[in-house]
Design an enzyme around this catalytic site. Structure first.
Site, PDB file in Angstrom:
ATOM      1  N   TYR A 170       0.690  -1.248  -0.063  1.00  0.00           N
ATOM      2  CA  TYR A 170       0.087  -0.088  -0.007  1.00  0.00           C
ATOM      3  C   TYR A 170       0.907   1.243   0.037  1.00  0.00           C
ATOM      4  CZ  TYR A 170      -3.389   3.604   1.487  1.00  0.00           C
ATOM      5  OH  TYR A 170      -4.024   4.790   1.512  1.00  0.00           O
ATOM      6  N   ASP A 174       9.670   3.208  -0.254  1.00  0.00           N
ATOM      7  CA  ASP A 174       8.617   4.112   0.436  1.00  0.00           C
ATOM      8  C   ASP A 174       8.631   3.702   2.099  1.00  0.00           C
ATOM      9  OD1 ASP A 174       6.082   4.867   1.760  1.00  0.00           O
ATOM     10  OD2 ASP A 174       5.056   3.816   0.400  1.00  0.00           O
ATOM     11  N   LYS A 217       3.997   9.744   8.422  1.00  0.00           N
ATOM     12  CA  LYS A 217       3.666   9.129   9.917  1.00  0.00           C
ATOM     13  C   LYS A 217       4.671   9.775  11.012  1.00  0.00           C
ATOM     14  CE  LYS A 217       0.964   5.403   7.931  1.00  0.00           C
ATOM     15  NZ  LYS A 217       0.934   4.642   6.697  1.00  0.00           N
TER      16      LYS A 217
HETATM   17  C1  LIG Z   1       0.398   5.231   5.463  1.00  0.00           C
HETATM   18  C2  LIG Z   1       1.322   4.702   4.248  1.00  0.00           C
HETATM   19  C3  LIG Z   1       1.051   5.664   3.120  1.00  0.00           C
HETATM   20  C4  LIG Z   1       0.125   6.827   3.140  1.00  0.00           C
HETATM   21  O1  LIG Z   1       0.306   7.748   3.957  1.00  0.00           O
HETATM   22  P1  LIG Z   1      -0.947   8.600   4.358  1.00  0.00           P
HETATM   23  O2  LIG Z   1      -0.343   9.755   5.382  1.00  0.00           O
HETATM   24  O3  LIG Z   1      -1.877   7.672   5.225  1.00  0.00           O
HETATM   25  O4  LIG Z   1      -1.375   9.263   3.086  1.00  0.00           O
HETATM   26  C5  LIG Z   1       1.967   5.661   2.130  1.00  0.00           C
HETATM   27  N1  LIG Z   1       2.841   4.441   2.021  1.00  0.00           N
HETATM   28  C6  LIG Z   1       2.891   3.752   3.109  1.00  0.00           C
HETATM   29  C7  LIG Z   1       4.013   2.322   3.161  1.00  0.00           C
HETATM   30  C8  LIG Z   1       1.863   3.731   4.194  1.00  0.00           C
HETATM   31  O5  LIG Z   1       1.990   2.864   5.286  1.00  0.00           O
END
Ligand SMILES: *Cc1c(COP(=O)(O)O)cnc(C)c1O
Length: 444
Positions: free
Chosen positions: A146, A240, A268
């Site tokens: 994701y 990511d 985050k």
């Molecule tokens: C949570 C997440 C995102 C998206 O971040 P948001 O702040 O919720 O838009 C992207 N990549 C990974 C791996 C994530 O866990």
């Protein structure tokens, strides 16, 4: 005694009149665990409190955003001070510069960084840069991953019939044509994709630990193989690190892996509990978003002083001696305790982790999971019942088996030992109620 969650349940039904499913982000509706969602009124340190007055030790940690636990006094102090000086000023401020400098210096693969307001935006922009830089359209991503909810990363791949998650309507078909899917850890398939499409691949995007399908570690050589393929085909390698960044060490986890990604995304943790995303990398890629460059990105709230001051305060705490060693110790405590407790009840599940992040594979297999196909072999039904029992025992885990257990700095070793016992007891109860033990474990 079972919890009373009457107020949560009523509020949820009322909210559902005004907000689809009563929530602003779908997992909060608890549909994946088939129970009534709880509505939280507060969080303090390792604990959260629901509106019926129940207290939980929190292992959701705001989907990993709160590495310090909730409402850390030093972060609160900075936020309060900044609030009195204006929450969003429209232009840049010294705080933005300080946080950028701290993050760039933390991670060897970074030369420059930019702030946005979510991980979604950060990832979306890196893909835009990769396409602009290479003049190519195809993106390789891994099944079960994701990367936020931007169109480009939620597009339904037109090829190969492989199923992944997060598929949605409302996205132009042509975007899906450019998404190539591969199982996590599958070097052979990835190599084959490159031999077929190499000259069209703009980027490969990967989480260095897959944290959106429970917890799945990259196998030896997998990430290095991606680096090698990207280098030889002149595709960009995007890490990511929205979840992994600053979770295991002060900086990107790429620092610990001897890997040099071209672009990295953060989110985050680095906002200290306020909304944030960031993307960065080599100046030659970042220069695409400069004025006169060919990629556009902006944001009204991007780099706002509230988030910047909270992020700085959080990073100043995380940069202190032993911060990460202590998290690692907590991970070990959880592992040992879970293994002891599972052995007591002869439970067949295993816990895998890296430092303070891990997950239990709800399946009868001594091998750790290596891809989404493995993840899907789990007993989601057992997790749902376990999740409910854990809430009754005062522990909050993610309302989905496809999220990890997030240890944060506020957890005590006693709480981790308590969690291990509660999980083992709960699974044991579920097995016992369902007579599942016949299928799973030797006689008790
Ligand atoms: C949570 C997440 C995102 C998206 O971040 P948001 O702040 O919720 O838009 C992207 N990549 C990974 C791996 C994530 O866990």
């Amino acid at each position: 005694m079972l919890r009373n969650i009457q107020k949560s349940t009523e509020l949820f039904h009322e909210n559902s009149n005004y907000t689809p499913d009563g929530v602003s982000s779908p997992m909060r509706a608890f549909r994946q665990v088939g129970s009534n969602p709880i509505s939280l009124s507060a969080g303090k340190g390792s604990l959260v409190f629901d509106i019926d007055g129940n207290e939980y030790v929190d292992f959701l940690s705001s989907f990993g955003a709160c590495l310090l636990g909730h409402a850390h006094p030093k972060v609160i102090e900075k936020i309060t001070m900044q609030a009195q000086k204006g929450t969003v000023l429209g232009l840049t401020s010294p705080l933005e510069h300080l946080l950028a400098e701290k993050i760039v210096k933390s991670t060897s693969a970074l030369e420059q960084i930019r702030f946005v307001c979510s991980g979604t935006e950060a990832v979306m922009t890196t893909v835009r840069i990769a396409k602009a830089h290479t003049g190519r359209e195809k993106i390789v991503k891994f099944i079960g991953s994701y990367h936020g909810h931007s169109d480009v990363l939620l597009a339904t791949p037109a090829t190969c019939g492989l199923k992944t998650k997060g598929v949605t309507k409302g996205i132009s078909e042509y975007l899906g044509k450019d998404i190539l899917l591969c199982e996590y850890n599958d070097k052979e398939h990835l190599t084959a994709l490159f031999s077929q499409f190499g000259s069209e691949i703009a980027a490969v995007i990967v989480e260095p630990y897959a944290t959106n399908m429970g917890f799945v570690a990259a196998k030896d050589g997998f990430l290095h193989k991606i680096r090698e393929l990207c280098t030889s085909y002149k595709s960009l390698f995007i890490f990511d690190e929205v979840v992994t960044g600053f979770r295991f060490n002060f900086g990107g986890v790429c620092n610990l892996m001897d890997i040099d990604p071209d672009l990295i995304t953060f989110g985050k943790i680095i906002g200290g509990g306020l909304p944030i995303g960031a993307y960065g990398g080599k100046a030659k890629y970042m220069s695409h978003v400069k004025i006169g460059g060919d990629v556009f990105q902006s944001g009204t709230f991007a780099g706002n002083p509230m988030t910047m001051t909270a992020g700085l305060a959080a990073l100043e705490i995380m940069e202190q001696d032993n911060f990460y060693e202590e998290l690692e110790e907590k991970g070990k405590t959880l592992k040992t305790s879970i293994e002891n407790e599972f052995a007591k009840h002869s439970l067949p599940f295993i816990f895998t982790h890296y430092k303070g992040l891990g997950g239990i594979a709800f399946r009868n297999d001594t091998e750790s999971m290596s891809n989404y196909a493995d993840v899907k072999t789990q007993r989601y039904d057992i997790y749902s019942k376990t999740h409910q029992k854990l809430l009754d025992k005062g522990y909050l885990l993610a309302p989905s088996l496809e999220e990890p257990i997030f240890i944060n700095a506020a957890h005590t070793h006693e709480q981790l030992i308590g969690l291990a016992k509660a999980i083992a007891d709960s699974i044991h109860e579920v097995f016992y109620e369902e007579e599942e033990r016949i299928n799973y474990a030797p006689a008790m």
